[in-house]
Design a protein around this motif. Structure first.
Motif, PDB file in Angstrom:
ATOM      1  N   PRO A 175      15.489 -13.108   6.851  1.00 46.12           N
ATOM      2  CA  PRO A 175      15.492 -11.774   7.469  1.00 46.12           C
ATOM      3  C   PRO A 175      15.698 -10.641   6.466  1.00 46.12           C
ATOM      4  CG  PRO A 175      16.756 -13.287   8.811  1.00 46.12           C
ATOM      5  CD  PRO A 175      16.444 -14.007   7.529  1.00 46.12           C
ATOM      6  N   LEU A 176      16.428 -10.894   5.381  1.00 45.56           N
ATOM      7  CA  LEU A 176      16.637  -9.856   4.372  1.00 45.56           C
ATOM      8  C   LEU A 176      15.312  -9.514   3.684  1.00 45.56           C
ATOM      9  CD1 LEU A 176      19.947 -11.189   2.764  1.00 45.56           C
ATOM     10  CD2 LEU A 176      19.642  -9.754   4.788  1.00 45.56           C
ATOM     11  N   ILE A 177      14.516 -10.555   3.389  1.00 44.72           N
ATOM     12  CA  ILE A 177      13.198 -10.326   2.789  1.00 44.72           C
ATOM     13  C   ILE A 177      12.280  -9.632   3.785  1.00 44.72           C
ATOM     14  CG2 ILE A 177      11.175 -11.466   1.793  1.00 44.72           C
ATOM     15  CD1 ILE A 177      13.041 -13.742   0.908  1.00 44.72           C
ATOM     16  N   ALA A 178      12.312 -10.118   5.024  1.00 46.01           N
ATOM     17  CA  ALA A 178      11.454  -9.538   6.063  1.00 46.01           C
ATOM     18  C   ALA A 178      11.776  -8.064   6.281  1.00 46.01           C
ATOM     19  CB  ALA A 178      11.630 -10.316   7.368  1.00 46.01           C
ATOM     20  N   PHE A 179      13.047  -7.737   6.296  1.00 44.81           N
ATOM     21  CA  PHE A 179      13.468  -6.350   6.509  1.00 44.81           C
ATOM     22  C   PHE A 179      12.956  -5.459   5.379  1.00 44.81           C
ATOM     23  CE2 PHE A 179      16.604  -2.909   6.006  1.00 44.81           C
ATOM     24  CZ  PHE A 179      16.583  -2.369   7.295  1.00 44.81           C
ATOM     25  N   ALA A 180      13.105  -5.921   4.139  1.00 42.00           N
ATOM     26  CA  ALA A 180      12.644  -5.132   2.992  1.00 42.00           C
ATOM     27  C   ALA A 180      11.134  -4.918   3.062  1.00 42.00           C
ATOM     28  CB  ALA A 180      13.025  -5.831   1.689  1.00 42.00           C
ATOM     29  N   LEU A 181      10.381  -5.947   3.436  1.00 41.68           N
ATOM     30  CA  LEU A 181       8.928  -5.816   3.553  1.00 41.68           C
ATOM     31  C   LEU A 181       8.558  -4.814   4.644  1.00 41.68           C
ATOM     32  CD1 LEU A 181       7.642  -9.500   3.217  1.00 41.68           C
ATOM     33  CD2 LEU A 181       7.149  -7.587   1.686  1.00 41.68           C
ATOM     34  N   LEU A 182       9.198  -4.937   5.793  1.00 40.18           N
ATOM     35  CA  LEU A 182       8.891  -4.042   6.908  1.00 40.18           C
ATOM     36  C   LEU A 182       9.177  -2.586   6.568  1.00 40.18           C
ATOM     37  CD1 LEU A 182      10.176  -6.122   9.934  1.00 40.18           C
ATOM     38  CD2 LEU A 182       7.857  -5.248   9.655  1.00 40.18           C
ATOM     39  N   ARG A 183      10.293  -2.343   5.925  1.00 39.60           N
ATOM     40  CA  ARG A 183      10.649  -0.958   5.580  1.00 39.60           C
ATOM     41  C   ARG A 183       9.722  -0.396   4.512  1.00 39.60           C
ATOM     42  NH1 ARG A 183      13.616   2.169   8.632  1.00 39.60           N
ATOM     43  NH2 ARG A 183      15.105   2.911   7.043  1.00 39.60           N
ATOM     44  N   GLY A 184       9.104  -1.316   3.729  1.00 41.34           N
ATOM     45  CA  GLY A 184       8.225  -0.857   2.670  1.00 41.34           C
ATOM     46  C   GLY A 184       6.793  -0.625   3.110  1.00 41.34           C
ATOM     47  N   ILE A 185       6.310  -1.408   4.100  1.00 41.07           N
ATOM     48  CA  ILE A 185       4.879  -1.324   4.441  1.00 41.07           C
ATOM     49  C   ILE A 185       4.609  -0.828   5.849  1.00 41.07           C
ATOM     50  CG2 ILE A 185       4.345  -3.163   2.804  1.00 41.07           C
ATOM     51  CD1 ILE A 185       4.013  -5.074   5.120  1.00 41.07           C
ATOM     52  N   SER A 186       5.650  -0.562   6.627  1.00 39.60           N
ATOM     53  CA  SER A 186       5.418  -0.055   7.981  1.00 39.60           C
ATOM     54  C   SER A 186       6.309   1.157   8.246  1.00 39.60           C
ATOM     55  CB  SER A 186       5.701  -1.139   9.031  1.00 39.60           C
ATOM     56  OG  SER A 186       7.087  -1.278   9.254  1.00 39.60           O
ATOM     57  N   GLY A 187       6.012   1.864   9.308  1.00 42.78           N
ATOM     58  CA  GLY A 187       6.806   3.033   9.675  1.00 42.78           C
ATOM     59  C   GLY A 187       7.892   2.716  10.677  1.00 42.78           C
ATOM     60  N   MET A 188       8.333   1.477  10.730  1.00 45.55           N
ATOM     61  CA  MET A 188       9.299   1.033  11.724  1.00 45.55           C
ATOM     62  C   MET A 188      10.694   1.612  11.454  1.00 45.55           C
ATOM     63  SD  MET A 188       9.349  -2.965  12.880  1.00 45.55           S
ATOM     64  CE  MET A 188       7.583  -3.130  12.748  1.00 45.55           C
ATOM     65  N   SER A 189      11.428   1.893  12.524  1.00 45.35           N
ATOM     66  CA  SER A 189      12.815   2.350  12.384  1.00 45.35           C
ATOM     67  C   SER A 189      13.681   1.214  11.874  1.00 45.35           C
ATOM     68  CB  SER A 189      13.343   2.831  13.733  1.00 45.35           C
ATOM     69  OG  SER A 189      13.523   1.732  14.617  1.00 45.35           O
ATOM     70  N   ARG A 190      14.878   1.571  11.391  1.00 45.34           N
ATOM     71  CA  ARG A 190      15.787   0.555  10.873  1.00 45.34           C
ATOM     72  C   ARG A 190      16.142  -0.470  11.949  1.00 45.34           C
ATOM     73  NH1 ARG A 190      18.990   0.494   6.431  1.00 45.34           N
ATOM     74  NH2 ARG A 190      20.514  -1.193   6.410  1.00 45.34           N
ATOM     75  N   THR A 191      16.411  -0.007  13.167  1.00 49.00           N
ATOM     76  CA  THR A 191      16.800  -0.918  14.248  1.00 49.00           C
ATOM     77  C   THR A 191      15.665  -1.857  14.607  1.00 49.00           C
ATOM     78  OG1 THR A 191      18.369   0.694  15.148  1.00 49.00           O
ATOM     79  CG2 THR A 191      17.633  -1.057  16.618  1.00 49.00           C
ATOM     80  N   ASP A 192      14.463  -1.326  14.763  1.00 50.31           N
ATOM     81  CA  ASP A 192      13.328  -2.180  15.100  1.00 50.31           C
ATOM     82  C   ASP A 192      13.018  -3.152  13.960  1.00 50.31           C
ATOM     83  OD1 ASP A 192      12.739  -1.310  17.694  1.00 50.31           O
ATOM     84  OD2 ASP A 192      11.577   0.396  16.960  1.00 50.31           O
ATOM     85  N   ALA A 193      13.101  -2.685  12.723  1.00 51.03           N
ATOM     86  CA  ALA A 193      12.830  -3.558  11.579  1.00 51.03           C
ATOM     87  C   ALA A 193      13.843  -4.696  11.510  1.00 51.03           C
ATOM     88  CB  ALA A 193      12.841  -2.751  10.283  1.00 51.03           C
ATOM     89  N   ALA A 194      15.118  -4.396  11.785  1.00 52.01           N
ATOM     90  CA  ALA A 194      16.145  -5.437  11.769  1.00 52.01           C
ATOM     91  C   ALA A 194      15.916  -6.449  12.882  1.00 52.01           C
ATOM     92  CB  ALA A 194      17.531  -4.807  11.902  1.00 52.01           C
ATOM     93  N   ALA A 195      15.539  -5.958  14.069  1.00 53.83           N
ATOM     94  CA  ALA A 195      15.275  -6.855  15.190  1.00 53.83           C
ATOM     95  C   ALA A 195      14.100  -7.781  14.881  1.00 53.83           C
ATOM     96  CB  ALA A 195      15.000  -6.051  16.457  1.00 53.83           C
ATOM     97  N   VAL A 196      13.029  -7.214  14.317  1.00 49.62           N
ATOM     98  CA  VAL A 196      11.871  -8.028  13.937  1.00 49.62           C
ATOM     99  C   VAL A 196      12.267  -9.036  12.859  1.00 49.62           C
ATOM    100  CG1 VAL A 196       9.599  -7.989  12.838  1.00 49.62           C
ATOM    101  CG2 VAL A 196      10.165  -6.290  14.579  1.00 49.62           C
ATOM    102  N   ALA A 197      13.012  -8.589  11.862  1.00 49.69           N
ATOM    103  CA  ALA A 197      13.422  -9.469  10.758  1.00 49.69           C
ATOM    104  C   ALA A 197      14.195 -10.682  11.265  1.00 49.69           C
ATOM    105  CB  ALA A 197      14.257  -8.677   9.756  1.00 49.69           C
ATOM    106  N   GLY A 198      15.048 -10.464  12.274  1.00 50.47           N
ATOM    107  CA  GLY A 198      15.800 -11.577  12.835  1.00 50.47           C
ATOM    108  C   GLY A 198      14.904 -12.656  13.407  1.00 50.47           C
ATOM    109  N   HIS A 199      13.771 -12.265  13.972  1.00 55.79           N
ATOM    110  CA  HIS A 199      12.832 -13.236  14.522  1.00 55.79           C
ATOM    111  C   HIS A 199      12.237 -14.118  13.437  1.00 55.79           C
ATOM    112  CE1 HIS A 199      13.198 -10.498  17.897  1.00 55.79           C
ATOM    113  NE2 HIS A 199      12.499 -11.318  18.650  1.00 55.79           N
TER     114      HIS A 199
END
Length: 322
Positions: free
Chosen positions: A80-104
Motif C-alpha cells: 500500500p505504501l508503494i501504491a499510495f506513492a504511485l497514485l499521488r504521482g500519476i493521478s489527481g486523487m485526494s489523499r483519502t481516496d488514494a489511501a483507500a485504494v492503496a489498501g485494496h
C-alpha cells in the motif's frame, strides 16, 4: 507465454467472466441472485481452504511455511505504501481516496488466487498447500497501512471496535482459516469422504461465480468511469505488475516451488474487493467507493484473470526452471 495466455483466455472460467462483463456492458437483464452468489463464495472459500489444509497435513510444516507467512504480511503492509506513492504521482486523487485504494492493493483477491490454482492444476504444476494460509494472513495488514497513510494527513482514519471486529473476524478469513484447519485435522481421509462435493464440482461453480463477477465488473465500469482519470486506470494495470515483481523476489528468496512462486506473485498482484471495501466503509466513509471498487474489481481483476496470470506463470517458470 503466448500459448499460455491464449489457453487461459479460452478457458471456461475466463470466458464465463467475459460473458458476464459483456452482458453488463450491453445492459442485459442477466443477473445472479445475491443468495446464490453468496453461497458460491462460501463454497469456493471452503473448498480451497480445506484442500490447502489437507496438502499441509500430507506435506508437514517446515520453516518455509513460517517464512512464507512473514513474507505475506510484509507484502501486505508494504505494497500500500508503494501504491499510495504511485497514485499521488500519476493521478489527481485526494489523499483519502488514494489511501483507500492503496489498501485494496496490499490485500488479496481470493478469486484470483483460486483461478491461479486452477491454472496450475490444469498445467500439472504442484504448489505448497500452505499458500492458502498466506492468503488469509494478507487480508488485514493492508487495512492498517491505509489508515496510517490517512493519519499522516488531515483525514484521520478511525480504529474503532467495529473496525477491529471487521478486520479480525471477517467472514472470508474465518471460513478460509477454519476450512484450512479442518483439512489439516482430517487429512486425506477427510478429503476422500467429501471429494465428490469439493473436488468434482469446483470448476463448474467457479465458472458461475466468475459470471457474476463479470456482471459486477461491467456495472462498475459503467458507473465509475466518470470519477476515474487516466492516471488511476493506468495505476490499476501497473500496480499488479509491481506487486507480482515483489512476490517473485520474495518467492525466490524463500525457495518456493514454481507453483508456490506463482501463487505468491498472484497474491501480491491482486486487489481486494470484499474484505477491504467492507473495512473502508467503517474506517473511511468519506472515501469514494466508486473509485476503489471500480479499480480493483473492474480493472485489476480482469487484467489479472486474462493477462496477468499467464505473465506471472511464465516469469515463475523462467526464474525457477520449472
Amino acid at each position: 507465454m503466448l500459448d499460455l495466455a491464449i489457453n487461459n483466455l479460452l478457458s471456461p472460467i475466463v470466458l464465463s467472466f467475459v460473458l458476464g462483463l459483456f452482458a453488463a456492458l450491453a445492459r442485459s437483464d442477466l443477473s445472479v441472485p445475491e443468495a446464490v452468489a453468496k453461497g458460491m463464495s462460501l463454497y469456493l472459500l471452503f473448498a480451497i481452504g480445506f484442500k490447502g489444509g489437507v496438502s499441509v497435513a500430507d506435506h508437514g510444516i517446515d520453516p518455509r511455511l513460517l517464512g512464507a507467512l512473514v513474507a505475506g504480511v510484509v507484502l501486505s503492509f508494504g505494497l500500500p505504501l508503494i501504491a499510495f506513492a504511485l497514485l499521488r504521482g500519476i493521478s489527481g486523487m485526494s489523499r483519502t481516496d488514494a489511501a483507500a485504494v492503496a489498501g485494496h492493493y496490499g490485500s488479496i483477491s481470493i478469486v484470483t488466487f483460486v483461478a491461479a490454482s486452477s491454472v496450475l492444476s490444469d498445467a500439472g504444476i504442484a504448489a505448497e498447500g500452505y499458500m492458502v494460509a498466506v492468503a488469509a494472513a494478507m487480508e488485514a495488514p493492508a487495512i492498517l497501512s491505509a489508515l496510517w497513510l490517512v493519519s499522516r494527513g488531515s483525514g484521520g482514519g478511525r480504529m474503532t471496535a467495529e473496525l477491529w471486529h471487521e478486520i479480525l473476524l471477517n467472514g472470508s478469513i474465518v471460513l478460509l482459516l477454519g476450512a484450512f484447519a479442518i483439512g489439516m485435522i482430517t487429512g486425506k481421509d477427510g478429503l476422500d469422504k467429501i471429494a465428490s462435493f469439493i473436488v468434482n464440482p469446483f470448476q463448474g461453480v467457479l465458472c458461475l461465480f466468475l459470471l457474476d463477477m463479470g456482471l459486477i465488473a461491467g456495472r462498475g465500469l459503467r458507473q465509475g468511469s466518470s470519477v476515474l482519470d487516466r492516471g488511476a486506470i493506468g495505476f490499476a494495470v501497473l500496480m499488479p505488475l509491481v506487486g507480482a515483481g515483489a512476490g517473485l523476489a520474495l518467492g525466490m528468496v524463500l525457495g518456493l516451488s514454481t507453483g508456490g512462486v506463482l501463487l505468491l506473485m498472484v497474491l501480491a498482484a491482486s486487489a481486494s474487493y470484499i474484505a477491504v471495501p467492507a473495512a473502508m466503509r467503517v474506517a473511511l466513509p468519506e472515501a469514494n467507493p466508486s473509485i476503489y471498487l471500480t479499480l480493483s474489481l473492474a480493472v485489476t481483476f480482469p487484467f489479472n484473470l486474462t493477462l496477468g496470470i499467464p505473465i506471472y506463470l511464465a516469469a515463475a517458470r523462467m526464474m525457477t526452471g520449472g
